[in-house]
Design an enzyme around this catalytic site. Structure first.
Site, mmCIF file in Angstrom:
data_model
loop_
_atom_site.group_PDB
_atom_site.id
_atom_site.type_symbol
_atom_site.label_atom_id
_atom_site.label_comp_id
_atom_site.label_asym_id
_atom_site.label_seq_id
_atom_site.Cartn_x
_atom_site.Cartn_y
_atom_site.Cartn_z
ATOM 1 N N LYS A 38 0.919 -1.223 -0.011
ATOM 2 C CA LYS A 38 0.045 0.058 0.165
ATOM 3 C C LYS A 38 0.779 1.209 0.000
ATOM 4 O O LYS A 38 1.929 1.070 0.288
ATOM 5 C CB LYS A 38 -0.832 -0.022 1.296
ATOM 6 C CG LYS A 38 -0.114 0.198 2.664
ATOM 7 C CD LYS A 38 -1.118 -0.392 3.777
ATOM 8 C CE LYS A 38 -0.390 0.022 5.142
ATOM 9 N NZ LYS A 38 -1.179 -0.814 6.233
ATOM 10 N N ARG A 136 -10.738 -0.143 14.471
ATOM 11 C CA ARG A 136 -10.666 0.735 13.108
ATOM 12 C C ARG A 136 -11.791 0.297 12.379
ATOM 13 O O ARG A 136 -12.878 1.183 12.260
ATOM 14 C CB ARG A 136 -9.279 0.606 12.854
ATOM 15 C CG ARG A 136 -8.909 1.641 11.719
ATOM 16 C CD ARG A 136 -7.545 1.592 11.373
ATOM 17 N NE ARG A 136 -7.005 0.122 10.777
ATOM 18 C CZ ARG A 136 -5.922 0.147 10.552
ATOM 19 N NH1 ARG A 136 -4.857 1.145 10.458
ATOM 20 N NH2 ARG A 136 -5.510 -1.169 10.206
ATOM 21 N N HIS A 164 -6.247 -7.379 12.771
ATOM 22 C CA HIS A 164 -5.056 -6.592 12.894
ATOM 23 C C HIS A 164 -4.744 -6.150 14.326
ATOM 24 O O HIS A 164 -5.660 -5.983 15.166
ATOM 25 C CB HIS A 164 -5.358 -5.634 12.141
ATOM 26 C CG HIS A 164 -4.220 -4.534 11.824
ATOM 27 N ND1 HIS A 164 -3.031 -4.961 11.010
ATOM 28 C CD2 HIS A 164 -4.016 -3.332 11.940
ATOM 29 C CE1 HIS A 164 -2.099 -3.976 10.884
ATOM 30 N NE2 HIS A 164 -2.653 -2.934 11.349
ATOM 31 N N ARG A 217 0.961 -10.935 6.827
ATOM 32 C CA ARG A 217 0.813 -9.721 6.107
ATOM 33 C C ARG A 217 2.220 -8.866 6.682
ATOM 34 O O ARG A 217 2.137 -8.033 7.552
ATOM 35 C CB ARG A 217 -0.529 -8.878 6.632
ATOM 36 C CG ARG A 217 -1.749 -9.616 6.018
ATOM 37 C CD ARG A 217 -2.985 -8.659 6.360
ATOM 38 N NE ARG A 217 -3.102 -8.137 7.555
ATOM 39 C CZ ARG A 217 -3.503 -8.513 8.634
ATOM 40 N NH1 ARG A 217 -4.023 -9.870 8.818
ATOM 41 N NH2 ARG A 217 -3.532 -7.862 9.712
ATOM 42 N N TYR A 263 16.555 31.525 5.633
ATOM 43 C CA TYR A 263 15.175 32.293 6.273
ATOM 44 C C TYR A 263 15.299 32.307 7.665
ATOM 45 O O TYR A 263 15.689 31.459 8.410
ATOM 46 C CB TYR A 263 13.983 31.412 5.911
ATOM 47 C CG TYR A 263 13.657 31.398 4.596
ATOM 48 C CD1 TYR A 263 13.359 32.562 3.660
ATOM 49 C CD2 TYR A 263 13.479 30.057 3.804
ATOM 50 C CE1 TYR A 263 12.978 32.533 2.474
ATOM 51 C CE2 TYR A 263 13.306 29.970 2.422
ATOM 52 C CZ TYR A 263 12.970 31.455 1.904
ATOM 53 O OH TYR A 263 12.599 31.299 0.457
ATOM 54 N N CYS A 309 14.512 25.236 3.380
ATOM 55 C CA CYS A 309 14.004 25.834 2.540
ATOM 56 C C CYS A 309 13.079 24.670 1.822
ATOM 57 O O CYS A 309 13.246 23.579 1.938
ATOM 58 C CB CYS A 309 14.625 26.616 1.452
ATOM 59 S SG CYS A 309 15.967 27.556 2.413
ATOM 60 N N MET A 310 12.048 25.227 0.686
ATOM 61 C CA MET A 310 11.229 24.575 0.099
ATOM 62 C C MET A 310 12.000 23.315 -0.613
ATOM 63 O O MET A 310 11.806 22.226 -0.777
ATOM 64 C CB MET A 310 10.023 25.333 -0.474
ATOM 65 C CG MET A 310 9.126 24.409 -1.578
ATOM 66 S SD MET A 310 7.987 25.396 -2.471
ATOM 67 C CE MET A 310 6.876 25.724 -1.324
ATOM 68 N N ASP A 311 13.023 23.915 -1.504
ATOM 69 C CA ASP A 311 13.833 22.942 -2.226
ATOM 70 C C ASP A 311 15.211 22.833 -2.005
ATOM 71 O O ASP A 311 15.768 22.452 -2.776
ATOM 72 C CB ASP A 311 13.623 23.783 -3.810
ATOM 73 C CG ASP A 311 12.203 24.322 -3.988
ATOM 74 O OD1 ASP A 311 11.287 23.701 -3.897
ATOM 75 O OD2 ASP A 311 12.140 25.839 -4.039
HETATM 76 C C1 LIG Z 1 -0.366 -1.737 6.649
HETATM 77 C C2 LIG Z 1 -1.136 -3.082 7.221
HETATM 78 C C3 LIG Z 1 -0.452 -4.140 7.614
HETATM 79 C C4 LIG Z 1 1.199 -4.145 7.289
HETATM 80 O O1 LIG Z 1 1.787 -3.547 8.721
HETATM 81 P P1 LIG Z 1 3.280 -3.414 8.854
HETATM 82 O O2 LIG Z 1 3.343 -2.967 10.322
HETATM 83 O O3 LIG Z 1 3.637 -2.367 7.994
HETATM 84 O O4 LIG Z 1 3.943 -4.858 8.653
HETATM 85 C C5 LIG Z 1 -1.011 -5.421 7.677
HETATM 86 N N1 LIG Z 1 -2.279 -5.316 7.906
HETATM 87 C C6 LIG Z 1 -3.111 -4.319 7.792
HETATM 88 C C7 LIG Z 1 -4.420 -4.574 7.832
HETATM 89 C C8 LIG Z 1 -2.627 -3.203 7.585
HETATM 90 O O5 LIG Z 1 -3.419 -2.055 7.313
#
Ligand SMILES: *Cc1c(COP(=O)(O)O)cnc(C)c1O
Length: 385
Positions: A38, A136, A164, A217, A263, A309-311
């Site tokens: 992601k 969540r 999760h 995951r 700045y 700065c910005m850049d």
């Molecule tokens: C982002 C995410 C992960 C990955 O988590 P990490 O801590 O980056 O390994 C796993 N499961 C869900 C639902 C997530 O949103």
């Protein structure tokens, strides 16, 4: 990639990502690794990362949004794709058409999806998300029966169930244990053993390899980053940081004792000083809070002075160096290494944020080198406190 004329770039080692993946594949035994890509693969560039992990044997990728999934399909990625976040009604048909697995996040979502199923298309693949404590998204614990009922009554392809963890990266495991316990009792209610169970993120995969499931995951640690200082300290194996950030000095001058720069004129030279200017700033994701952070020039630590700065921003050199000299902002130069964790510390945030805030203006360049430095992980032990 179109040619870039500014020397600022993020160099990504796909070899490092593949090595990290292999570490998790070996560690997880029979469980598969779902590569979490992601947010543009945590800022590392999703297409290149997706191809690298698929080459290394991953057969499921996870993204956060339906749009991220579609992007991968449009780029020709045919691997199983799971959308971890919410998807709207108008995406149901698209998910069926494009073979994208979506997450059932609530009873309402299930009813909505059921009413949008297109019978003529392939069945909609769903993974049921259970809220065991993160609070969540997900089915509440007392709704599981009802959810399984809705699923049974409709033409869903019920492929997975997951939860999760909120605190897998922390020393205190009380909430973690509670979540494991809750999930175990949910899994007991399942009748179909072919439904894939996955619970662990990087931190849980590292700290709790004893958790059995069908898949883990892995996100942050795929990129060679420890989820938290605690996990970094406790883990018994090494990760390979995949991202380095580099640029070149574009301007060098002497600033006289007592003169101010940038700045706000917040920095004043204590003595005559050589000052270099580098073409990177907060619009690249090098936030102003990084003032004072070291960069590496000639293998030496060199501080950023004055406001960013910005850049552009300025660094204090120990001696005159030529324009064009290489500057390492994250990564290794000689014996020195700057980890993403060091930026996170200075910005009082978590390492996850750092690669994500490097903006589009910073090109991601993929290193061809198969060599992944030893130094990078030896020092990680010391660095991550
Ligand atoms: C982002 C995410 C992960 C990955 O988590 P990490 O801590 O980056 O390994 C796993 N499961 C869900 C639902 C997530 O949103």
């Amino acid at each position: 990639m179109t040619e870039q004329y500014r020397p600022t770039k993020a160099v990504i080692s796909l070899e490092a990502i593949k090595k990290n993946l292999t570490v998790f594949q070996e560690k997880s035994g029979d469980a598969k690794v779902i590569a979490v890509v992601k947010a543009d693969a945590y800022g590392h560039g999703v297409l290149a990362v997706a191809k690298a992990v698929i080459e290394t044997g991953v057969d499921m990728l996870a993204v956060a949004t339906p749009d991220e999934a579609l992007f991968l399909r449009d780029q020709g990625i045919e691997t199983e794709l799971l959308v971890l976040g919410a998807t709207p009604a108008k995406f149901i048909r698209v998910a069926q058409q494009r073979n994208i697995i979506v997450t059932a996040i609530s009873l309402d979502w299930l009813s909505m999806a059921a009413s949008h199923l297109e019978e003529k298309l392939e069945m909609l693949k769903i993974h049921l998300k259970v809220d065991t404590g993160m609070r969540r998204i997900g089915i509440q614990l007392d709704e599981v029966d009802q959810a399984l009922g809705i699923i049974a009554d409709h033409d869903f392809s019920f492929n997975g169930i997951f939860t999760h963890f909120a605190t897998a990266d922390e020393e205190d495991s009380s909430l973690f244990n509670q979540q494991v316990h809750a999930m175990n009792s949910v899994i007991k209610q399942l009748e179909d053993p072919s439904v894939m169970v996955h619970v662990s993120n990087s931190a849980a995969a590292i700290m709790h390899p004893e958790l059995t499931s069908d898949a883990v995951r892995v996100g942050i640690s795929l990129y060679g980053i420890a989820p938290s200082p605690y996990v970094g300290q406790e883990m018994e194996f090494h990760l390979y940081p995949a991202l380095s950030l580099e640029t070149e000095i574009v301007h060098v001058k002497k600033v006289k004792a007592g003169e101010a720069l940038s700045y706000g004129a917040t920095y004043r030279a204590a003595r005559d000083e050589w000052v270099g200017t580098i073409p990177i700033g907060y619009a690249d994701g090098m936030l102003r809070g990084l003032q004072g952070q070291d960069v590496l020039v000639n293998g030496q630590r060199t501080p950023i002075i004055g406001r960013i700065c910005m850049d552009q921003c300025m660094i204090r050199l120990s001696k005159k160096v030529p324009v064009g000299e290489k500057v390492q902002l994250i990564g290794r130069q000689g014996e020195q290494q700057i980890f993403i964790d060091e930026w996170a510390d200075r910005l009082e945030t978590i390492p996850y944020e750092i690669p994500c805030i490097l903006t589009k203006r910073v090109p991601r360049v993929y290193s061809e080198s198969a060599e992944v430095s030893d130094l990078s992980f030896h020092k990680l032990d010391k660095m991550v406190r």
